[in-house]
Design an enzyme around this catalytic site. Structure first.
Site, mmCIF file in Angstrom:
data_model
loop_
_atom_site.group_PDB
_atom_site.id
_atom_site.type_symbol
_atom_site.label_atom_id
_atom_site.label_comp_id
_atom_site.label_asym_id
_atom_site.label_seq_id
_atom_site.Cartn_x
_atom_site.Cartn_y
_atom_site.Cartn_z
ATOM 1 C CE LYS A 140 48.744 38.157 31.332
ATOM 2 N NZ LYS A 140 48.968 37.098 32.331
ATOM 3 C CG ASN A 141 45.693 37.896 34.199
ATOM 4 O OD1 ASN A 141 46.332 37.243 33.374
ATOM 5 N ND2 ASN A 141 46.265 38.628 35.134
ATOM 6 N NE ARG A 162 52.320 30.211 38.987
ATOM 7 C CZ ARG A 162 52.820 29.279 39.766
ATOM 8 N NH1 ARG A 162 54.028 28.841 39.584
ATOM 9 N NH2 ARG A 162 52.103 28.796 40.761
ATOM 10 C CB CYS A 173 57.340 31.882 38.097
ATOM 11 S SG CYS A 173 56.304 33.033 38.949
ATOM 12 N NE ARG A 197 52.469 33.214 40.591
ATOM 13 C CZ ARG A 197 52.145 33.682 39.391
ATOM 14 N NH1 ARG A 197 53.084 33.886 38.493
ATOM 15 N NH2 ARG A 197 50.885 33.944 39.096
ATOM 16 N N PRO A 198 52.849 28.639 45.379
ATOM 17 C CG PRO A 198 52.295 28.593 47.639
ATOM 18 C CD PRO A 198 52.942 29.444 46.589
ATOM 19 C CB VAL A 199 49.097 24.709 43.301
ATOM 20 C CG1 VAL A 199 49.620 25.533 42.136
ATOM 21 C CG2 VAL A 199 49.895 23.429 43.473
ATOM 22 C CG ASP A 200 48.857 26.012 49.647
ATOM 23 O OD1 ASP A 200 49.232 26.758 48.721
ATOM 24 O OD2 ASP A 200 48.596 26.439 50.792
ATOM 25 C CG LEU A 201 45.515 28.621 48.937
ATOM 26 C CD1 LEU A 201 45.440 30.128 48.681
ATOM 27 C CD2 LEU A 201 45.028 28.308 50.350
ATOM 28 C CG ASP A 247 49.076 41.491 37.812
ATOM 29 O OD1 ASP A 247 50.054 40.944 38.352
ATOM 30 O OD2 ASP A 247 48.077 40.867 37.419
ATOM 31 C CB ILE A 292 50.126 39.955 45.941
ATOM 32 C CG1 ILE A 292 49.078 41.046 46.234
ATOM 33 C CG2 ILE A 292 49.466 38.722 45.323
ATOM 34 C CD1 ILE A 292 47.947 40.651 47.146
ATOM 35 N NE ARG A 297 54.055 34.608 29.586
ATOM 36 C CZ ARG A 297 54.198 33.865 30.662
ATOM 37 N NH1 ARG A 297 55.343 33.808 31.282
ATOM 38 N NH2 ARG A 297 53.170 33.177 31.135
HETATM 39 N N1 EPU Z 1 48.924 31.307 46.843
HETATM 40 C C1 EPU Z 1 49.147 30.306 47.764
HETATM 41 N N2 EPU Z 1 48.630 29.071 47.497
HETATM 42 C C2 EPU Z 1 47.905 28.808 46.378
HETATM 43 C C3 EPU Z 1 47.677 29.827 45.451
HETATM 44 C C4 EPU Z 1 48.198 31.083 45.715
HETATM 45 O O1 EPU Z 1 49.800 30.514 48.798
HETATM 46 O O2 EPU Z 1 47.467 27.659 46.216
HETATM 47 C C5 EPU Z 1 49.470 32.645 47.096
HETATM 48 C C6 EPU Z 1 50.435 33.099 46.017
HETATM 49 O O3 EPU Z 1 51.721 32.591 46.207
HETATM 50 C C7 EPU Z 1 50.359 34.603 46.152
HETATM 51 C C8 EPU Z 1 48.890 34.832 46.526
HETATM 52 O O4 EPU Z 1 48.423 33.577 47.044
HETATM 53 O O5 EPU Z 1 51.160 35.016 47.218
HETATM 54 C C9 EPU Z 1 47.993 35.279 45.395
HETATM 55 O O6 EPU Z 1 48.164 34.416 44.292
HETATM 56 P P1 EPU Z 1 46.986 34.104 43.257
HETATM 57 O O7 EPU Z 1 46.656 32.664 43.339
HETATM 58 O O8 EPU Z 1 45.890 35.079 43.488
HETATM 59 O O9 EPU Z 1 47.701 34.395 41.886
HETATM 60 P P2 EPU Z 1 47.480 33.631 40.506
HETATM 61 O O10 EPU Z 1 46.080 33.189 40.399
HETATM 62 O O11 EPU Z 1 48.545 32.631 40.317
HETATM 63 C C10 EPU Z 1 46.707 35.714 39.144
HETATM 64 C C11 EPU Z 1 47.157 36.460 37.931
HETATM 65 C C12 EPU Z 1 48.461 37.186 38.237
HETATM 66 C C13 EPU Z 1 48.201 38.153 39.373
HETATM 67 C C14 EPU Z 1 47.654 37.391 40.588
HETATM 68 C C15 EPU Z 1 47.274 38.293 41.748
HETATM 69 C C16 EPU Z 1 46.323 35.224 36.042
HETATM 70 C C17 EPU Z 1 46.608 34.380 34.864
HETATM 71 N N3 EPU Z 1 47.348 35.531 36.823
HETATM 72 O O12 EPU Z 1 47.733 34.797 39.466
HETATM 73 O O13 EPU Z 1 48.813 37.903 37.056
HETATM 74 O O14 EPU Z 1 49.394 38.796 39.730
HETATM 75 O O15 EPU Z 1 46.476 36.652 40.207
HETATM 76 O O16 EPU Z 1 46.319 39.216 41.354
HETATM 77 O O17 EPU Z 1 45.189 35.639 36.248
HETATM 78 C C18 EPU Z 1 50.250 38.807 35.449
HETATM 79 O O18 EPU Z 1 49.260 38.911 34.701
HETATM 80 O O19 EPU Z 1 51.356 39.342 35.179
HETATM 81 C C19 EPU Z 1 50.127 38.019 36.669
HETATM 82 C C20 EPU Z 1 51.183 37.533 37.327
#
Ligand code: EPU
Length: 429
Positions: A22-23, A102, A126, A131-135, A316, A338, A408
């Site tokens: 999926k991911n 997301r 969520c 889960r911020p998007v600052d990065l 996960d 995480i 999902r």
């Molecule tokens: N984070 C920030 N700022 C950002 C982005 C992330 O602080 O701008 C933090 C997050 O809050 C978290 C950490 O960085 O604490 C890691 O988050 P990441 O961005 O890696 O997660 P994601 O890309 O939103 C994907 C998977 C998740 C999986 C995570 C970690 C997909 C669609 N989703 O999420 O999968 O848990 O990586 O490996 O690929 C799931 O499939 O159930 C799922 C939640």
């Protein structure tokens, strides 16, 4: 809303085909926004998230087609999806869609790269954390994007197009790596992503982007280098097997006992998980058809685990391992690093008789002699499947509510487990 009923105590024996990840499928589908040509994706899992993303991409103008059943298909090879973004007709990703998934926020990078502008809703929090998007945003800014926030939307512009830059992520983020990597494929000059996510799904997306004509080096390591190109073209790509589904069914075998071939699974996608499962008492063997997982007779041993970015133990699979440890011999310590709120399954496992205490980011699981079936529900995908695993080893009936979470991310879950002997059925409302 559908529910799943499990009557515990049955061993699992047989073969479970592992679906496409999926991911990886989700960002691969999003990559179709980068080219007017057709992207053909094979081995796409048939999941609610995939259907939702198809709707979201259509809204941007992407034509989508799914191949029908094929004569020689065994029904377990996933779907073949054709995605063609000939013209992007809308660069806005509305709140109503992004809040439901997301990963759809990741359209930001590709839209910016191709259309030089995008307006994408902030996803919001969520169940598993803020889960911020600052990065994502600072990464795109390093490529020259001008970003502002307006009414809950990220408004991004790059009037003369994106240009290469150095992005040094302060924290590993899978999503930010996907987003900025896709954006950089068509930026002018070279981009270097430092402290990038090296999850196998990132490498899979990079490999598809390279087939599309991108010049990406180092995906799968912490440093990714991208030489921008003028345009990308169509490609055909097969989605890699789902390592989280693999680990989940391996743990289901650990919970129920028996011996199952996880067909198509690849050991190199989950090295730390297999090591942990062996420590817990499972037998895992690589074969040319996949991974053979067994627990015959032996009890489970407690293991200590900390979730980490790849190649560490994945967040996960944390909930599923916790379910397994509920019946292990001894005390298991599970640390979640995480996401800050990913212990929502603890109270539900407790309803089945588990003995778990949480303190900060650490859960201590004391193995108990027996779990007893009950009605449970969970607020996210992986937590829900952990309750299915617990149900397999519980005495009597467990009913898992809110099955839409499972749909999902797990394709035909009850069919896959049922064919190996689990007593599991979907109760449709
Ligand atoms: N984070 C920030 N700022 C950002 C982005 C992330 O602080 O701008 C933090 C997050 O809050 C978290 C950490 O960085 O604490 C890691 O988050 P990441 O961005 O890696 O997660 P994601 O890309 O939103 C994907 C998977 C998740 C999986 C995570 C970690 C997909 C669609 N989703 O999420 O999968 O848990 O990586 O490996 O690929 C799931 O499939 O159930 C799922 C939640």
């Amino acid at each position: 809303m559908d529910r799943i009923r499990i009557t515990g105590g049955q061993q699992l024996n047989g073969t479970i085909p592992i679906s496409g990840a999926k991911n990886a499928a989700l960002p691969l589908m999003i990559a179709s926004l980068l080219t007017p040509d057709t992207i053909t994706l094979k081995n796409v899992p048939n999941l609610a998230d995939v259907s939702l993303l198809i709707r979201i991409l259509r809204n941007h103008g992407v034509d989508t087609a799914v191949d029908g059943k094929r004569a020689n298909g065994n029904g377990h090879q996933g779907d073949t999806l054709h995605l063609t973004a000939r013209d992007i007709v809308d660069t806005t990703a509305p709140y109503d869609m992004v809040r439901r998934m997301r990963a759809s926020f990741w359209v930001l990078g590709p839209l910016l790269a191709r259309e030089h502008q995008a307006r994408v809703s902030l996803p919001g929090g969520c169940a598993i954390g803020t889960r911020p998007v600052d990065l994502h945003l600072t990464g795109l800014q390093a490529l020259g994007a001008e970003i502002s926030l307006d009414g809950g939307y990220v408004v991004a512009k790059a009037p003369g197009g994106l240009r290469g830059g150095v992005v040094s992520f302060p924290k590993v983020s899978v999503g930010a790596t996907h987003n900025v990597m896709m954006a950089a494929t068509m930026a002018k000059g070279e981009t270097v992503l430092e402290n990038a996510a090296c999850e196998p799904e990132v490498a899979d997306v990079a490999s598809c982007l390279n087939k599309m004509g991108a010049k990406i080096d180092g995906a799968g390591t912490h440093t990714i280098t991208i030489q921008g190109v003028e345009e990308l073209e169509g490609a055909t790509h097969t989605v890699l097997p789902d390592r989280i589904e693999t680990g989940t069914y391996a743990m289901a075998v650990g919970a129920a006992g028996g011996e199952v071939l996880l067909e198509g699974a690849r050991a190199d996608l989950l090295p730390s998980v297999l090591e942990v499962l062996r420590q817990a008492g499972l037998e895992v063997a690589e074969t040319n058809r996949g991974l053979r997982v067994a627990r015959n007779g032996a009890g489970l041993s407690a293991v200590n685990v900390t979730t980490e970015p790849f190649p560490g133990f994945p967040t996960d699979l944390q909930a599923q391992l916790m379910a397994l440890m509920c019946r292990a011999d001894g005390v298991s310590q599970i640390r979640e690093t995480i996401f800050e709120n990913r212990f929502m399954h603890v109270q539900e496992l407790a309803r089945l008789g588990a003995d778990i205490t949480v303190s900060g980011d650490m859960a201590k699981v004391r193995g108990v002699a027996a779990l007893r079936g009950a009605e449970v529900m969970a607020t996210d995908l992986r937590a829900s499947v952990s309750l299915v695993i617990a149900g397999l080893m519980a005495e009597g009936e467990t009913v898992v509510n809110r099955v839409y979470h499972l749909d999902r991310g797990f394709e035909r879950l009850e069919e896959k487990l049922g064919s190996c002997g689990a007593r599991i059925e979907r109760l449709s409302s």
